[in-house]
Write an enzyme that holds these catalytic residues in place. Structure first.
Site, PDB file in Angstrom:
ATOM      1  N   PRO A   1       1.097  -1.387   4.606  1.00  0.00           N
ATOM      2  CA  PRO A   1       0.594  -0.812   5.893  1.00  0.00           C
ATOM      3  C   PRO A   1      -0.941  -0.934   5.733  1.00  0.00           C
ATOM      4  O   PRO A   1      -1.749  -0.510   5.284  1.00  0.00           O
ATOM      5  CB  PRO A   1       1.268   0.241   5.309  1.00  0.00           C
ATOM      6  CG  PRO A   1       0.878   0.519   3.695  1.00  0.00           C
ATOM      7  CD  PRO A   1       1.137  -0.660   3.228  1.00  0.00           C
TER       8      PRO A   1
ATOM      9  N   ASP B   1       0.548   2.506   8.100  1.00  0.00           N
ATOM     10  CA  ASP B   1      -0.045   3.639   7.436  1.00  0.00           C
ATOM     11  C   ASP B   1      -1.246   4.735   8.245  1.00  0.00           C
ATOM     12  O   ASP B   1      -2.181   4.547   8.876  1.00  0.00           O
ATOM     13  CB  ASP B   1      -0.945   3.219   6.135  1.00  0.00           C
ATOM     14  CG  ASP B   1      -0.913   3.935   4.595  1.00  0.00           C
ATOM     15  OD1 ASP B   1      -0.392   4.690   4.862  1.00  0.00           O
ATOM     16  OD2 ASP B   1      -2.761   3.622   4.010  1.00  0.00           O
TER      17      ASP B   1
ATOM     18  N   TRP C   1      -3.008   7.287  -0.854  1.00  0.00           N
ATOM     19  CA  TRP C   1      -1.933   5.555  -1.717  1.00  0.00           C
ATOM     20  C   TRP C   1      -1.137   5.974  -2.120  1.00  0.00           C
ATOM     21  O   TRP C   1      -0.632   4.962  -2.987  1.00  0.00           O
ATOM     22  CB  TRP C   1      -3.383   5.443  -2.817  1.00  0.00           C
ATOM     23  CG  TRP C   1      -5.048   4.985  -2.265  1.00  0.00           C
ATOM     24  CD1 TRP C   1      -5.815   5.796  -1.732  1.00  0.00           C
ATOM     25  CD2 TRP C   1      -4.759   4.168  -1.944  1.00  0.00           C
ATOM     26  NE1 TRP C   1      -6.793   5.508  -1.465  1.00  0.00           N
ATOM     27  CE2 TRP C   1      -6.117   4.069  -0.673  1.00  0.00           C
ATOM     28  CE3 TRP C   1      -4.195   2.259  -1.538  1.00  0.00           C
ATOM     29  CZ2 TRP C   1      -7.246   2.370  -0.766  1.00  0.00           C
ATOM     30  CZ3 TRP C   1      -4.227   1.858  -1.491  1.00  0.00           C
ATOM     31  CH2 TRP C   1      -6.265   1.638  -0.645  1.00  0.00           C
TER      32      TRP C   1
ATOM     33  N   GLN D   1      -7.399  -3.960  -3.144  1.00  0.00           N
ATOM     34  CA  GLN D   1      -6.087  -2.986  -3.448  1.00  0.00           C
ATOM     35  C   GLN D   1      -6.018  -3.530  -4.910  1.00  0.00           C
ATOM     36  O   GLN D   1      -5.275  -2.456  -4.928  1.00  0.00           O
ATOM     37  CB  GLN D   1      -5.224  -4.203  -2.330  1.00  0.00           C
ATOM     38  CG  GLN D   1      -5.076  -4.589  -1.667  1.00  0.00           C
ATOM     39  CD  GLN D   1      -5.427  -2.358  -0.344  1.00  0.00           C
ATOM     40  OE1 GLN D   1      -4.674  -1.808  -1.451  1.00  0.00           O
ATOM     41  NE2 GLN D   1      -6.080  -2.344   0.712  1.00  0.00           N
TER      42      GLN D   1
ATOM     43  N   TRP E   1      -3.741  -0.372  -3.170  1.00  0.00           N
ATOM     44  CA  TRP E   1      -1.748  -0.393  -3.266  1.00  0.00           C
ATOM     45  C   TRP E   1      -1.689  -1.309  -4.725  1.00  0.00           C
ATOM     46  O   TRP E   1      -0.605  -0.836  -4.801  1.00  0.00           O
ATOM     47  CB  TRP E   1      -2.236  -0.575  -1.947  1.00  0.00           C
ATOM     48  CG  TRP E   1      -0.281  -1.571  -1.555  1.00  0.00           C
ATOM     49  CD1 TRP E   1       0.147   0.364  -1.246  1.00  0.00           C
ATOM     50  CD2 TRP E   1       0.029  -1.657  -0.882  1.00  0.00           C
ATOM     51  NE1 TRP E   1       1.144  -0.424  -0.477  1.00  0.00           N
ATOM     52  CE2 TRP E   1       2.290  -1.678  -0.584  1.00  0.00           C
ATOM     53  CE3 TRP E   1       0.399  -3.650  -1.339  1.00  0.00           C
ATOM     54  CZ2 TRP E   1       2.543  -2.664  -0.717  1.00  0.00           C
ATOM     55  CZ3 TRP E   1       1.516  -4.428  -0.750  1.00  0.00           C
ATOM     56  CH2 TRP E   1       2.365  -3.308  -0.184  1.00  0.00           C
TER      57      TRP E   1
ATOM     58  N   LYS F   1     -20.538  -8.585   1.336  1.00  0.00           N
ATOM     59  CA  LYS F   1     -19.332  -7.845   1.490  1.00  0.00           C
ATOM     60  C   LYS F   1     -19.468  -8.264   3.556  1.00  0.00           C
ATOM     61  O   LYS F   1     -20.216  -7.162   3.942  1.00  0.00           O
ATOM     62  CB  LYS F   1     -18.514  -7.498   1.377  1.00  0.00           C
ATOM     63  CG  LYS F   1     -17.167  -7.054   1.611  1.00  0.00           C
ATOM     64  CD  LYS F   1     -16.083  -5.721   0.842  1.00  0.00           C
ATOM     65  CE  LYS F   1     -15.501  -4.746   1.348  1.00  0.00           C
ATOM     66  NZ  LYS F   1     -15.340  -3.753  -0.079  1.00  0.00           N
TER      67      LYS F   1
ATOM     68  N   LYS G   1     -17.391  -2.691   8.593  1.00  0.00           N
ATOM     69  CA  LYS G   1     -17.740  -2.438   9.091  1.00  0.00           C
ATOM     70  C   LYS G   1     -19.459  -1.133   9.461  1.00  0.00           C
ATOM     71  O   LYS G   1     -20.173  -1.262  10.224  1.00  0.00           O
ATOM     72  CB  LYS G   1     -16.678  -1.145  10.050  1.00  0.00           C
ATOM     73  CG  LYS G   1     -16.666  -1.134  11.700  1.00  0.00           C
ATOM     74  CD  LYS G   1     -15.234  -0.503  11.570  1.00  0.00           C
ATOM     75  CE  LYS G   1     -14.953   1.038  11.449  1.00  0.00           C
ATOM     76  NZ  LYS G   1     -14.006   1.757  11.979  1.00  0.00           N
TER      77      LYS G   1
END
Ligand code: ZN
Ligand code: ZN
Length: 669
Positions: free
Chosen positions: A76, A115, A567, A603, A607, A640, A643
């Site tokens: 999510p 999420d 998480w 992740q 996740w 990478k 933002k």
């Protein structure tokens, strides 16, 4: 053939299905000499928008029970920030595999998910409402605050849905699972109660990576998200010996001072120094020199023998007196650097510890029990008093009066200057090393002893490894490498967050300290049985006022104030998306473990990890069988995209210029 029909026939090769498709009136694009992707994609999109539901129903739902199942679980996203191009990448990977298997004749349920909990939302709302501290939030009203968070979560849901639709990710966003919904959270409460009742959730005073920006500890997988290379001051301090060593080694002249050399990368922890650790079988050397002494007075120094050359390279300015074993230093005393804790019991002496090495530093290791895991454990074992003069905002308390109220890391320089002035500094130099930063607020983490709740994950390392061996990782190296290494050294999961916007930790504790009875409440029904109130919402605004009589002593049972790591929320999706075990038990049994998930490499410790931990602890099974890991998008300098760096690309900009198809093609190649 127009591109649109070509695409459709490719997807629905079955002739009968093709007939059904043809019945749908298609506004066919006229053949252009030039391929105008903008025009064609717009028309295709219009077609899907109009017919999506019908197609979905006729191909997916009607036959789903006859078809073999290909089960997939959506990782999510959080919809409180706009999607970046990197989100498209994982979505392409998911869409590709799900579509392919659908075309092979599988039923592929495609439930979307959102999420919701966690700090980004809480921080964003706090900023909007100008609520700086926890006290401000209490004053404002917790329930009101929670309600605003609930709305803020979806501030960018339209951008997400539009991007998802435009890129052609065939996912059901009309019926997503939502981690802040009552049913979803109730499933989490069920899971937490399972763990609590098995004795797998415990509270302890423990050194945890702590973010002052968030005023909350972070779990180890969160810490792993925020390492950066930085250049920092390291200092080598000289601690002055007490009389005892002169008695022990009569060859030492009493008129000459003796110093123990100790190295640290965190000068701000020096005011909390309570001991020095050495290892029993390491060789230490006593030398005489005037090197580095401002007044050029001769003095004795003790350092690990292996490190002599590094600190005293000048052979002409060092006289070797004696080599001793670490064991001979045990319990010898030294003079405290500062006066703050000079009366603490058992302190300011040498202790023996196995973690001491001669890899770096001096072989004599500074111990501040509140600020290091090793320090905490060994000092507890050696019955050294515990001190923690740093508050939850990361500022020194009154105990360290000279730096009272200042953020600890900002005091490094002043502490170094002062030690230099007092002739306690031996040398200072800058070192490039890797340091963890808060992945949310960007503040440097500190290691800090506090009360927190944990899940005993480390006990399950063998099972985690065993279950991982059944997973197909793409690339394959993840199985033994990045993921395998991580789980084989899994730490206990720091579960609690001292925040508001999250799933409340469902443990009620007796307010009579002598009793300290604890119970986990696992459902809305159970909460009603205990408190007489049936809640419509499980956030802290609704459940915190609910108390009941302690069954052991008759005093009041009150919920512990923490919420849980978000998480845990997303890791719970594997069962909570069904409101398991309250509903849909059959559905869960059919789908779990999932055939397929796919997300990006970041992740691995997020996740992928929490899914795997929860499936292992709760169901003794793996959570997913196949997992292609997508890469990270980098800019032209190899950095990478993020933002905070301002180098993000936004999906719509790229789609407008390059077309969706070419972006998709690029990302699956
Ligand atoms: Zn933080
Ligand atoms: Zn009690």
């Amino acid at each position: 053939m127009p591109a649109l029909v070509f695409r459709l026939t490719n997807e629905f090769k079955d002739r009968n299905k093709y007939k059904q498709i043809k019945k749908i009136k298609v506004n066919e694009a006229k053949m252009d000499k030039k391929y105008d992707f903008n025009k064609i994609e717009k028309e295709t999109l219009g077609f899907w928008r109009k017919n999506k539901k019908q197609i979905y129903d006729s191909f997916q739902e009607n036959n789903k029970d006859k078809k073999p199942l290909f089960s997939w679980l959506e990782g999510p996203p959080t919809a409180n920030a706009p999607p970046g191009l990197h989100h498209v990448e994982a979505r392409v990977s998911k869409d590709l595999v799900c579509r392919y298997n659908f075309m092979r004749g599988f039923a592929v349920p495609r439930k979307g998910g959102w999420d919701c909990h966690g700090l980004p939302v809480e921080i964003q709302v706090q900023k909007k409402l100008k609520l700086k501290t926890k006290k401000d939030i209490y004053k404002f009203g917790v329930e009101k605050f929670i309600n605003i968070c609930k709305k803020d979560v979806f501030s960018f849901v339209k951008e997400w849905s539009d991007m998802t639709e435009r890129m052609g990710f065939w996912v059901d966003l009309d019926n997503p699972y939502i981690t802040m919904e009552k049913n979803y959270m109730e499933s989490e409460w069920w899971a937490l109660k399972q763990l609590f009742d098995k004795g797998l959730i415990y509270k302890d005073y423990k050194v945890v990576p702590y973010s002052v920006g968030c005023e909350s500890p972070l779990s180890s997988h969160e810490v792993a998200l925020g390492y950066q290379d930085i250049i920092e001051d390291t200092v080598t301090i000289r601690f002055e010996a007490k009389e005892d060593i002169y008695k022990k080694f009569p060859e030492l002249e009493k008129g000459k001072k003796l110093y123990y050399l100790v190295w640290t990368t965190t000068p701000w922890t020096l005011p909390s120094n309570l001991a020095i650790a050495v290892k029993d079988d390491i060789n230490y050397i006593i030398i005489e020199t005037d090197f580095s002494d401002k007044k050029k007075e001769k003095a004795y120094y003790i350092i690990a023998k292996d490190l002599l050359e590094r600190y005293f390279p000048d052979k002409n300015n060092r006289k070797i007196i004696k080599t001793i074993k670490g064991k001979e230093l045990e319990n010898l005393g030294y003079k405290p650097l500062f006066n703050y804790f000079k009366d603490k019991a058992n302190s300011f002496r040498f202790i023996l510890a196995d973690f001491v090495t001669t890899e770096e530093g001096t072989g004599l290791v500074h111990q501040a029990p509140a600020f290091g895991e090793d320090d905490f454990n060994i000092c507890r074992e050696k019955e050294i008093d515990f001190v923690n003069p740093v508050d939850l905002e990361g500022k020194f308390t009154k105990e360290v009066i000279d730096y009272n109220g200042r953020f600890v890391k900002d005091c490094d320089e002043d502490i170094i200057k002062r030690l230099d002035k007092e002739e306690k500094l031996f040398v200072t130099y800058k070192v490039k090393h890797t340091y963890p930063f808060c992945w949310r607020t960007g503040c440097p983490l500190i290691y800090y002893a506090m009360n927190a709740w944990f899940i005993s994950v480390s006990k399950f390392r063998d099972k985690l490894v065993k279950n991982n061996n059944k997973i197909n990782w793409y690339p394959e190296s993840f199985k033994q490498g990045r993921f395998g290494n991580w789980i084989s050294e899994a730490k206990d999961w720091a579960l609690s967050r001292n925040k508001f916007w999250g799933t409340p930790l469902n443990i009620w504790v007796c307010n009579n300290e002598k009793c300290n009875h604890m119970e986990a409440i696992g459902s809305i029904k159970e909460l009603k049985e205990k408190t007489g109130v049936e809640v419509n919402d499980l956030h802290i605004g609704s459940v915190d006022p609910l108390t009941y009589k302690c069954p052991k002593c008759g005093k009041i049972m009150k919920r512990t104030p923490e919420v849980i790591d978000c998480w845990f929320d997303s890791g719970a999706a594997q069962f909570a998306q069904f409101h398991y075990p309250f509903e849909n038990k059959d559905l869960f049994k059919k789908r779990f473990p999932y055939d397929f998930i796919s997300e990006s490499i970041d992740q691995t410790r997020g996740w992928f990890y929490t899914l795997h931990v929860l499936s292992t602890l709760l169901f003794d099974d793996l959570s997913y069988r196949n997992v292609p890991v997508t890469g990270l998008l980098c800019d032209e300098n190899g950095e990478k995209m993020s933002k905070s760096k301002g180098n993000m690309l936004y999906p719509n900009d790229v789609f407008d210029k390059k077309g969706v198809d070419s972006v998709r093609l690029l990302m699956c190649s």
